[in-house]
Design an enzyme around this catalytic site. Structure first.
Site, PDB file in Angstrom:
ATOM      1  N   GLU A  50       0.820  -1.217   0.000  1.00 56.76           N
ATOM      2  CA  GLU A  50       0.000   0.000   0.000  1.00 56.76           C
ATOM      3  C   GLU A  50       0.851   1.263   0.000  1.00 56.76           C
ATOM      4  O   GLU A  50       0.549   2.235  -0.702  1.00 56.76           O
ATOM      5  CB  GLU A  50      -0.951  -0.013   1.198  1.00 56.76           C
ATOM      6  CG  GLU A  50      -2.079  -1.028   1.040  1.00 56.76           C
ATOM      7  CD  GLU A  50      -2.827  -1.321   2.323  1.00 56.76           C
ATOM      8  OE1 GLU A  50      -3.926  -1.905   2.240  1.00 56.76           O
ATOM      9  OE2 GLU A  50      -2.316  -0.996   3.412  1.00 56.76           O
ATOM     10  N   ASP A  53      -6.270  -6.749   9.875  1.00 61.74           N
ATOM     11  CA  ASP A  53      -7.360  -6.371  10.789  1.00 61.74           C
ATOM     12  C   ASP A  53      -6.968  -6.661  12.233  1.00 61.74           C
ATOM     13  O   ASP A  53      -7.228  -5.876  13.139  1.00 61.74           O
ATOM     14  CB  ASP A  53      -8.633  -7.154  10.451  1.00 61.74           C
ATOM     15  CG  ASP A  53      -9.242  -6.746   9.119  1.00 61.74           C
ATOM     16  OD1 ASP A  53      -8.893  -5.662   8.607  1.00 61.74           O
ATOM     17  OD2 ASP A  53     -10.072  -7.508   8.595  1.00 61.74           O
TER      18      ASP A  53
END
Length: 330
Positions: free
Chosen positions: A209, A275
Site C-alpha cells: 500500500e 485487521d
C-alpha cells in the site's frame, strides 16, 4: 522485548477500552460441501452443500477482533435493507457488538462475499457489492450517530476497504470531530484514499500500500523505507506511521524509526492479519502502551492469526501463551 508483567498489565486494561469502528461492513458466507461428480451441463464440479457459515468481514472483522480481546465495541456503517443486512446485524448481536451506528440503505446491497469450499479448497467466490460512495444523507446520519455516542468512546478506528463508506467528506469530518474532542483516530487505509486521512493520529499501511501510494515498485534500501515513512507522516500530518511488512516484521516511525522483527511461528493463511494488527495496536495504545509496546503486542496477535485457517481472531490468553513460546526461543 516487553516484560511479561507489563504485557499482563496492558492486556488487563483491554476490557475497559471503548472503540468505535467506522468502515465498509461486510458479511462473509462459507458454503462447505463435497464434490462427487462433474456437472453434465458444463465442465464444472457439482458441490453438495453440507454446511453454511456466516462470519463478520471487512470493517466488522476489525470489530470482531476487538471483541475477542475483551474491548467494548460499536460499529458505524451502511448495509442494505435486505435479508443479508438482517443476517449481518444478527451476527453483530451474537458477538455483542453495538450495532446502533448501522444505517440501512435500500439503494445498495449488503456487501457479502460467498465462498464455496470442498475437500479443503475454495472452488469459487461470489461477491455482491456496490462500491460507489454512500449518499451525503447517509454520511450525515453516520456523523450524527457518532456525535451522539462520542462521550462513550475512547478512540476511533477507520477501516477502509474502498467500498464507498469512507468518502473524503465523511473521513475529514470524522477526523475534525475527533480532534475537537480529543479522540485518537487510527486508520487502516487504501492507497488511493491516503489523502482523506490528513490529521489522523496514525495510519497502518502494509508494504504494498505504501509503495502504491508513492508510485514505486519496491524499496531500494532500509534507508528509503525510513525516508518514505517520514515523508508520509509529514504529508498527512500524522503523529506516527506504522508499516506492516509481512515476514519482515513492523516498522514504526514517530520521531525516529524502530523495527520489530516478525514473530510468526507458522504461516498458513494471512487473511485478516491486517485487521488483527490494527485492532490490537489501537487497543494496546488506549490501554496505556507506548508506540513500541503496542507494535510488539499487535505483532504477536498477527503471528497467532496467520497460523490459523481463514478469517481468524486472537484472544488475550493466546497472546500470553504466544509470548511465553517466543521467550523460550530467544
Amino acid at each position: 522485548m516487553i516484560s511479561i508483567r507489563r504485557l499482563k498489565e496492558i492486556l488487563e486494561r483491554f476490557k475497559s477500552v471503548r472503540i468505535a469502528v467506522i468502515g465498509d461492513m461486510m458479511l462473509d458466507e462459507y458454503l462447505i460441501g463435497k464434490v462427487g461428480r462433474i456437472s453434465p451441463e458444463a465442465p464444472v464440479p457439482v458441490v453438495n452443500i453440507e454446511k453454511e457459515r456466516f462470519v463478520l468481514g471487512g470493517a466488522s472483522n476489525v470489530a470482531n477482533n476487538l471483541i475477542s480481546l475483551s474491548a467494548n465495541v460499536s460499529v458505524y456503517g451502511v448495509v442494505g435493507n435486505d435479508a443479508n443486512g438482517e443476517k449481518f446485524i444478527k451476527e453483530l448481536e451474537v458477538k455483542k457488538i453495538n450495532s446502533a451506528g448501522i444505517v440501512k440503505d435500500s439503494s445498495r446491497p449488503t456487501i457479502i462475499k460467498s465462498r464455496v469450499l470442498a475437500q479443503g479448497q475454495q472452488l469459487l467466490r461470489l461477491d455482491w457489492e456496490k462500491d460507489i460512495d454512500i449518499s451525503s444523507e447517509n454520511q450525515d446520519k453516520i456523523l450524527e450517530l457518532l456525535k451522539e455516542d462520542l462521550k462513550n468512546i475512547d478512540a476511533i478506528l477507520l477501516s477502509d476497504y474502498n467500498k464507498g463508506l469512507l468518502t473524503e467528506r465523511l473521513s475529514k469530518k470524522i477526523i475534525k470531530l475527533s480532534k475537537e474532542n480529543g479522540k485518537v483516530v487510527v486508520v487502516d487505509p487504501k492507497p488511493q484514499n491516503f489523502k482523506n486521512y490528513v490529521g489522523a493520529t496514525s495510519i497502518t499501511p502494509n508494504k504494498k500500500e505504501i509503495l502504491d501510494y508513492f508510485g514505486m515498485k519496491k524499496f531500494s534500501s532500509e534507508e528509503e523505507i525510513v525516508e518514505k515513512l517520514e515523508q508520509l507522516k509529514k504529508e498527512l500530518e500524522l503523529e506516527n506511521v506504522v508499516l506492516t511488512r509481512s515476514e519482515e516484521g513492523v516498522s514504526l516511525f514517530e520521531t525516529e524509526h524502530k523495527r520489530i522483527p516478525t514473530v510468526a511461528r507458522e504461516v498458513y493463511d494471512v487473511t485478516g492479519a491486517g485487521d488483527t494488527f490494527i485492532s490490537t495496536f489501537l487497543l494496546a495504545r488506549c490501554a496505556g502502551a507506548d508506540l513500541y509496546e503496542a507494535g510488539e503486542i499487535a505483532n504477536m496477535a498477527s503471528g497467532i492469526v496467520v497460523a490459523k485457517i481463514g478469517t481468524a481472531t486472537a484472544t488475550k490468553e493466546e497472546i500470553l501463551d504466544f509470548y511465553e513460546t517466543v521467550q523460550e526461543h530467544l
